[in-house]
Write a protein that holds these residues in place. Structure first.
Motif, PDB file in Angstrom:
ATOM      1  N   ILE A 101      33.770  46.716 124.150  1.00  0.00           N
ATOM      2  CA  ILE A 101      32.514  46.208 123.593  1.00  0.00           C
ATOM      3  C   ILE A 101      32.765  44.816 123.010  1.00  0.00           C
ATOM      4  O   ILE A 101      33.538  44.665 122.068  1.00  0.00           O
ATOM      5  CB  ILE A 101      31.957  47.155 122.515  1.00  0.00           C
ATOM      6  N   LEU A 102      32.116  43.811 123.583  1.00  0.00           N
ATOM      7  CA  LEU A 102      32.251  42.432 123.121  1.00  0.00           C
ATOM      8  C   LEU A 102      31.089  42.004 122.229  1.00  0.00           C
ATOM      9  O   LEU A 102      31.234  41.110 121.404  1.00  0.00           O
ATOM     10  CB  LEU A 102      32.338  41.471 124.319  1.00  0.00           C
ATOM     11  N   ASP A 103      29.937  42.608 122.420  1.00  0.00           N
ATOM     12  CA  ASP A 103      28.730  42.229 121.683  1.00  0.00           C
ATOM     13  C   ASP A 103      28.720  42.938 120.331  1.00  0.00           C
ATOM     14  O   ASP A 103      28.687  44.166 120.271  1.00  0.00           O
ATOM     15  CB  ASP A 103      27.502  42.623 122.496  1.00  0.00           C
ATOM     16  N   PRO A 104      28.731  42.179 119.238  1.00  0.00           N
ATOM     17  CA  PRO A 104      28.758  42.807 117.909  1.00  0.00           C
ATOM     18  C   PRO A 104      27.489  43.598 117.577  1.00  0.00           C
ATOM     19  O   PRO A 104      27.498  44.407 116.648  1.00  0.00           O
ATOM     20  CB  PRO A 104      28.938  41.625 116.949  1.00  0.00           C
ATOM     21  N   CYS A 105      26.422  43.400 118.334  1.00  0.00           N
ATOM     22  CA  CYS A 105      25.188  44.161 118.104  1.00  0.00           C
ATOM     23  C   CYS A 105      25.305  45.605 118.597  1.00  0.00           C
ATOM     24  O   CYS A 105      24.569  46.478 118.152  1.00  0.00           O
ATOM     25  CB  CYS A 105      24.002  43.486 118.785  1.00  0.00           C
ATOM     26  N   ILE A 106      26.225  45.829 119.521  1.00  0.00           N
ATOM     27  CA  ILE A 106      26.412  47.178 120.052  1.00  0.00           C
ATOM     28  C   ILE A 106      27.292  47.960 119.079  1.00  0.00           C
ATOM     29  O   ILE A 106      28.453  47.624 118.873  1.00  0.00           O
ATOM     30  CB  ILE A 106      27.044  47.155 121.459  1.00  0.00           C
ATOM     31  N   GLU A 107      26.705  48.991 118.487  1.00  0.00           N
ATOM     32  CA  GLU A 107      27.432  49.787 117.506  1.00  0.00           C
ATOM     33  C   GLU A 107      28.412  50.744 118.170  1.00  0.00           C
ATOM     34  O   GLU A 107      29.512  50.961 117.681  1.00  0.00           O
ATOM     35  CB  GLU A 107      26.446  50.559 116.634  1.00  0.00           C
ATOM     36  N   LYS A 108      27.974  51.342 119.289  1.00  0.00           N
ATOM     37  CA  LYS A 108      28.841  52.257 120.030  1.00  0.00           C
ATOM     38  C   LYS A 108      28.235  52.512 121.402  1.00  0.00           C
ATOM     39  O   LYS A 108      27.094  52.145 121.667  1.00  0.00           O
ATOM     40  CB  LYS A 108      29.040  53.577 119.283  1.00  0.00           C
ATOM     41  N   ILE A 109      29.027  53.144 122.256  1.00  0.00           N
ATOM     42  CA  ILE A 109      28.541  53.581 123.564  1.00  0.00           C
ATOM     43  C   ILE A 109      28.729  55.092 123.630  1.00  0.00           C
ATOM     44  O   ILE A 109      29.496  55.670 122.854  1.00  0.00           O
ATOM     45  CB  ILE A 109      29.285  52.892 124.732  1.00  0.00           C
ATOM     46  N   ASP A 110      28.018  55.718 124.551  1.00  0.00           N
ATOM     47  CA  ASP A 110      28.203  57.147 124.763  1.00  0.00           C
ATOM     48  C   ASP A 110      27.810  57.478 126.188  1.00  0.00           C
ATOM     49  O   ASP A 110      27.041  56.745 126.826  1.00  0.00           O
ATOM     50  CB  ASP A 110      27.353  57.954 123.778  1.00  0.00           C
ATOM     51  N   TRP A 111      28.361  58.557 126.690  1.00  0.00           N
ATOM     52  CA  TRP A 111      27.985  59.091 127.995  1.00  0.00           C
ATOM     53  C   TRP A 111      27.094  60.293 127.719  1.00  0.00           C
ATOM     54  O   TRP A 111      27.550  61.286 127.163  1.00  0.00           O
ATOM     55  CB  TRP A 111      29.220  59.489 128.797  1.00  0.00           C
TER      56      TRP A 111
END
Length: 138
Positions: A101-111
């Motif tokens: 994750i490079l974008d600081p706006c993205i808090e997390k990812i999930d599947w």
């Protein structure tokens, strides 16, 4: 009065009957959404999607197929004067080992499991797309 249009291009990355989702806050509201973003002037849809994945997640993608283009008029949830047009593709990540994750706006990812009774998305077109993924992959 609507005086602006915002073209958004999103991707559905599906693996093991799960779809990649991003969690971020926008205009003070928590959002779960598909990866992608806004089309820039002079940019094609595919180029936009590839740029978004490189900028936000450090990966390259291949387009598998077009999945859905929004058909109804929709006003932005965040800007009263803005009409939205959203296009969704099914994509494959080429270099998954480089995913970060490079974008600081993205808090997390999930599947997110596609095989779920309840639709987990809050944005109206994302809800439609999730149902289309269920039809296609289940």
């Amino acid at each position: 009065m609507i005086d602006n249009i915002n073209v958004r291009v999103y991707a559905c990355v599906v693996k093991d009957k799960k779809v990649l989702t991003l969690f971020e806050e926008y205009a003070g509201e928590p959002l779960m959404k598909f990866p992608g973003g806004g089309l820039e002037y002079g940019e094609g849809l595919i180029d936009c999607l590839k740029r978004e994945f490189e900028e936000e997640l450090n990966v390259h993608i291949e387009i598998v197929e077009h999945l859905y283009t929004q058909e109804d008029f929709l006003v932005s949830r965040f800007k009263d004067n803005e009409q939205l047009l959203t296009i969704y593709y099914i994509v494959k990540i080429v270099n998954e080992e480089d995913f970060i994750i490079l974008d600081p706006c993205i808090e997390k990812i999930d599947w997110i499991e596609i095989n779920t009774k309840e639709n987990p998305f809050s944005l109206p077109v994302d809800k439609i797309v999730f149902e289309k993924l269920k039809e296609k992959f289940l």
